[in-house]
Design an enzyme around this catalytic site. Structure first.
Site, mmCIF file in Angstrom:
data_model
loop_
_atom_site.group_PDB
_atom_site.id
_atom_site.type_symbol
_atom_site.label_atom_id
_atom_site.label_comp_id
_atom_site.label_asym_id
_atom_site.label_seq_id
_atom_site.Cartn_x
_atom_site.Cartn_y
_atom_site.Cartn_z
ATOM 1 N N ASP A 8 5.047 13.495 -4.112
ATOM 2 C CA ASP A 8 3.979 13.561 -5.095
ATOM 3 C C ASP A 8 3.047 14.696 -4.678
ATOM 4 O OD1 ASP A 8 2.210 12.728 -7.204
ATOM 5 O OD2 ASP A 8 0.995 11.699 -5.703
ATOM 6 N N ASP A 10 -0.837 15.294 -6.061
ATOM 7 C CA ASP A 10 -2.244 14.941 -5.960
ATOM 8 C C ASP A 10 -2.442 13.685 -5.126
ATOM 9 O OD1 ASP A 10 -3.487 17.003 -7.647
ATOM 10 O OD2 ASP A 10 -2.323 16.092 -9.249
ATOM 11 N N ASP A 165 1.127 8.402 -2.841
ATOM 12 C CA ASP A 165 -0.136 7.772 -2.459
ATOM 13 C C ASP A 165 -0.559 6.708 -3.461
ATOM 14 O OD1 ASP A 165 -2.742 9.065 -4.185
ATOM 15 O OD2 ASP A 165 -0.823 10.081 -4.315
#
Length: 216
Positions: A8, A10, A165
């Protein structure tokens, strides 16, 4: 060690979730809304129609497309100054690349933004594949973007790590059948994700250490 690793962007590679949170708070005020602290975690990792649905759920009085565009524009303006790289990101990327692991980014952001951030951060050369929210009809928590990234790497999903995250992203990685590792940023893992993910790590340095030790 897996043959591929899908990251991922961001909140995982880059410390940008705070930028989205701050931009979301600013735009709520600009659009005459009371800031809803649950909005950021709900929006995290989504794209396309799902992003608009999240906006409608939390701010039903606004034009969702205009609101989303304003948030993204606010973040883009901040990122023109610099892209904050997460501690341990470069070290993990170099470690994996040196061992022949194929690397991809799978981000819900638009492709132009993903590529621009990777280039400004100086890490674009590590990745052979970029999958963006524009490349799939269904965003996270659906598995589509990770399935696409694995396909572009030429690997089965089960041969790939997914590093995430966010809650939506972890559910997407698990649904894709990838070995999903959560590195929480602003949103803590749920009990379900602690049980289902291959690991929940405090940092990308911990991820690197556990792969090197053969425990991940």
């Amino acid at each position: 060690m897996k043959k591929g690793a899908i990251f991922d962007m961001d909140g995982l590679l880059f410390d940008t979730e705070r930028l989205y949170r701050d931009s979301g708070r600013e735009m709520a005020a600009r659009f005459g809304q009371t800031f809803n602290p649950r909005f950021g975690p709900a929006l995290c990792g989504t794209s396309g129609q799902r992003s608009l649905e999240v906006i409608r759920e939390h701010y039903p009085a606004v034009d969702p497309e205009a609101f989303l565009a304003a948030i993204v524009e606010g973040v883009q303006q901040r990122l023109k100054e610099s892209v904050p790289v997460k501690p341990g990101a470069v070290e993990l990327l170099a470690f994996l690349q040196e061992r022949g692991v194929k690397l991809a980014v799978a981000s819900s952001s638009i492709r132009e933004m993903v590529v621009g951030n990777l280039e400004r951060a100086g890490v674009a050369a590590y990745f052979s594949v970029v999958a963006s929210g524009q490349d799939v009809e269904r965003g996270k928590p659906e598995p589509d973007i990770f399935l696409l990234a694995a396909k572009r790497l030429g690997l089965a999903p089960g041969d790939c790590y997914v590093f995430e995250d966010g809650i939506n992203g972890c559910h997407a990685g698990l649904a894709a059948g990838c070995k999903t590792v959560m590195v929480p940023d602003l949103t803590p893992p749920t009990d379900e994700l602690r049980e289902r993910c291959a690991a929940v790590c405090a940092s990308l340095f911990e991820v690197r250490g556990r792969i090197a030790a053969g425990t991940l």
